[in-house]
Write an enzyme that holds these catalytic residues in place. Sequence first.
Site, PDB file in Angstrom:
ATOM      1  N   ASN A  10       0.832  -0.503   0.268  1.00 47.73           N
ATOM      2  CA  ASN A  10      -0.274  -0.052   0.417  1.00 47.73           C
ATOM      3  C   ASN A  10       1.496   1.319  -0.384  1.00 47.73           C
ATOM      4  O   ASN A  10       1.735   1.395   1.366  1.00 47.73           O
ATOM      5  CB  ASN A  10      -1.093   0.050   1.344  1.00 47.73           C
ATOM      6  CG  ASN A  10      -1.371   1.150   1.161  1.00 47.73           C
ATOM      7  OD1 ASN A  10      -1.544   2.323   0.461  1.00 47.73           O
ATOM      8  ND2 ASN A  10      -2.398   1.265   2.920  1.00 47.73           N
ATOM      9  N   LYS A  12       0.221   4.342  -0.703  1.00 45.67           N
ATOM     10  CA  LYS A  12      -0.411   5.783   0.291  1.00 45.67           C
ATOM     11  C   LYS A  12      -0.971   6.524  -1.161  1.00 45.67           C
ATOM     12  O   LYS A  12      -0.852   5.904  -2.002  1.00 45.67           O
ATOM     13  CB  LYS A  12      -0.300   5.811   0.704  1.00 45.67           C
ATOM     14  CG  LYS A  12      -0.531   4.122   2.215  1.00 45.67           C
ATOM     15  CD  LYS A  12      -0.557   5.130   3.726  1.00 45.67           C
ATOM     16  CE  LYS A  12       0.031   3.757   4.945  1.00 45.67           C
ATOM     17  NZ  LYS A  12      -0.294   3.939   6.074  1.00 45.67           N
ATOM     18  N   HIS A  95      -9.502   1.416   4.731  1.00 43.60           N
ATOM     19  CA  HIS A  95      -8.302   0.477   5.217  1.00 43.60           C
ATOM     20  C   HIS A  95      -8.257   2.113   6.512  1.00 43.60           C
ATOM     21  O   HIS A  95      -9.243   3.085   6.655  1.00 43.60           O
ATOM     22  CB  HIS A  95      -7.053   2.179   4.329  1.00 43.60           C
ATOM     23  CG  HIS A  95      -5.272   1.740   4.940  1.00 43.60           C
ATOM     24  ND1 HIS A  95      -5.562   2.801   6.061  1.00 43.60           N
ATOM     25  CD2 HIS A  95      -4.908   0.948   4.538  1.00 43.60           C
ATOM     26  CE1 HIS A  95      -4.365   2.448   6.131  1.00 43.60           C
ATOM     27  NE2 HIS A  95      -3.522   1.275   5.350  1.00 43.60           N
ATOM     28  N   GLU A  97      -6.778   4.275   7.269  1.00 40.15           N
ATOM     29  CA  GLU A  97      -7.200   6.067   7.539  1.00 40.15           C
ATOM     30  C   GLU A  97      -8.533   6.676   6.715  1.00 40.15           C
ATOM     31  O   GLU A  97      -8.063   7.221   6.940  1.00 40.15           O
ATOM     32  CB  GLU A  97      -5.842   6.546   6.307  1.00 40.15           C
ATOM     33  CG  GLU A  97      -4.020   6.249   7.144  1.00 40.15           C
ATOM     34  CD  GLU A  97      -3.381   6.101   6.395  1.00 40.15           C
ATOM     35  OE1 GLU A  97      -3.252   6.019   4.826  1.00 40.15           O
ATOM     36  OE2 GLU A  97      -2.380   5.437   7.323  1.00 40.15           O
ATOM     37  N   GLU A 170      -5.608  -4.966  10.692  1.00 38.37           N
ATOM     38  CA  GLU A 170      -4.811  -4.207  10.381  1.00 38.37           C
ATOM     39  C   GLU A 170      -4.116  -2.800  11.719  1.00 38.37           C
ATOM     40  O   GLU A 170      -5.790  -1.960  12.000  1.00 38.37           O
ATOM     41  CB  GLU A 170      -4.324  -2.976  10.245  1.00 38.37           C
ATOM     42  CG  GLU A 170      -4.244  -3.616   8.042  1.00 38.37           C
ATOM     43  CD  GLU A 170      -3.369  -2.573   7.088  1.00 38.37           C
ATOM     44  OE1 GLU A 170      -2.231  -2.677   6.769  1.00 38.37           O
ATOM     45  OE2 GLU A 170      -3.993  -1.003   7.178  1.00 38.37           O
ATOM     46  N   GLY A 176       2.249   2.506  10.454  1.00 35.17           N
ATOM     47  CA  GLY A 176       3.005   3.612  10.559  1.00 35.17           C
ATOM     48  C   GLY A 176       4.322   4.030  11.782  1.00 35.17           C
ATOM     49  O   GLY A 176       5.033   5.380  11.784  1.00 35.17           O
ATOM     50  N   SER A 216       3.605  -1.412  10.625  1.00 35.20           N
ATOM     51  CA  SER A 216       5.147  -2.261  10.800  1.00 35.20           C
ATOM     52  C   SER A 216       5.937  -3.150  10.443  1.00 35.20           C
ATOM     53  O   SER A 216       6.437  -3.527  10.572  1.00 35.20           O
ATOM     54  CB  SER A 216       5.179  -1.023  12.385  1.00 35.20           C
ATOM     55  OG  SER A 216       5.238  -0.086  12.230  1.00 35.20           O
TER      56      SER A 216
HETATM   57  C1  PEP Z   1      -0.469   0.374   5.895  1.00 35.35           C
HETATM   58  O1  PEP Z   1      -1.060   1.772   6.166  1.00 35.35           O
HETATM   59  O2  PEP Z   1      -1.814  -0.348   5.828  1.00 35.35           O
HETATM   60  C2  PEP Z   1       0.351  -0.066   7.376  1.00 35.35           C
HETATM   61  C3  PEP Z   1       0.575  -1.423   7.377  1.00 35.35           C
HETATM   62  O3  PEP Z   1       1.298   0.743   6.873  1.00 35.35           O
HETATM   63  P1  PEP Z   1       2.999   0.985   7.438  1.00 35.35           P
HETATM   64  O4  PEP Z   1       3.183  -0.686   7.064  1.00 35.35           O
HETATM   65  O5  PEP Z   1       3.821   1.482   7.018  1.00 35.35           O
HETATM   66  O6  PEP Z   1       2.606   0.068   9.016  1.00 35.35           O
END
Ligand code: PEP
Length: 256
Positions: A10, A12, A95, A97, A170, A176, A216
Amino acid sequence: MPRRPIFAANWKMNKTAREAKLYCAEFSALGIDPSIADVVICPPFTALDSVRTSLPQTIGVGAQNSSNHLSGAFTGEISIGMVAETGCSHVIVGHSERRALFNESPALLSEKLDRVIECGLHAIFCVGETLADREANLTQQVLLSQLQGSLKPILSELSTRWTQLTIAYEPVWAIGTGKVATVDQAQDAHHFIRSTLSGLLGPQAGKGIRIQYGGSVKPDNVKELMAQPDIDGALVGGASLDPRSFYEIIKNGASQ
Ligand code: PEP
């Protein structure tokens, strides 16, 4: 039947179409073996076409969002038909966000899932609790309401098309932040999601639907996550922006 691993990037709101092409050239040169896992790259809308034409067909391409409407006066929105025409195979839906920053509700996400599935594409449906939810012992309650709220309205369609659905667990506090859920926290949540899916869609779907972990994920922590019985892959944000690091995640994760 064992579930085939699935790793999705992803990006983003990162990378222009030109930057995406350079990434794809580097990623393709690493020569990922398509037999080890499903691999999907989800760039911004403006790079979908260049990513699709720069990658071999064995690698999937996904959008990060799509509209719940099919067409019409919705300035700034992108319909599922537009996404499909770029050659996309997947769409990320819900997601955290989008839930938090764009107020996407379970009912709206259900409509988006419906459009994706109806159109014959694969949905990666994200669920996850915030830190406050976890600290208040509400993780299961939140996951249950996210799953029921978006899947229940489309159960009859999903009953025959659940192979088009992947869930991404998630935990919002791990996205992040560099904080990864412990393997036990991740496995517990995945197990709970799987039993909820069995209850909603029956045992075959419960066993067959793949559940990715996201938050992460890096080349050095993916192996222990993938060793858990209910973790079938990863949705990767930050670490997917570098082609070698995404490649290492797939290689290390799929070899588990
Ligand atoms: C995401 O935004 O789906 C995600 C898992 O981000 P990150 O790997 O940066 O934590």
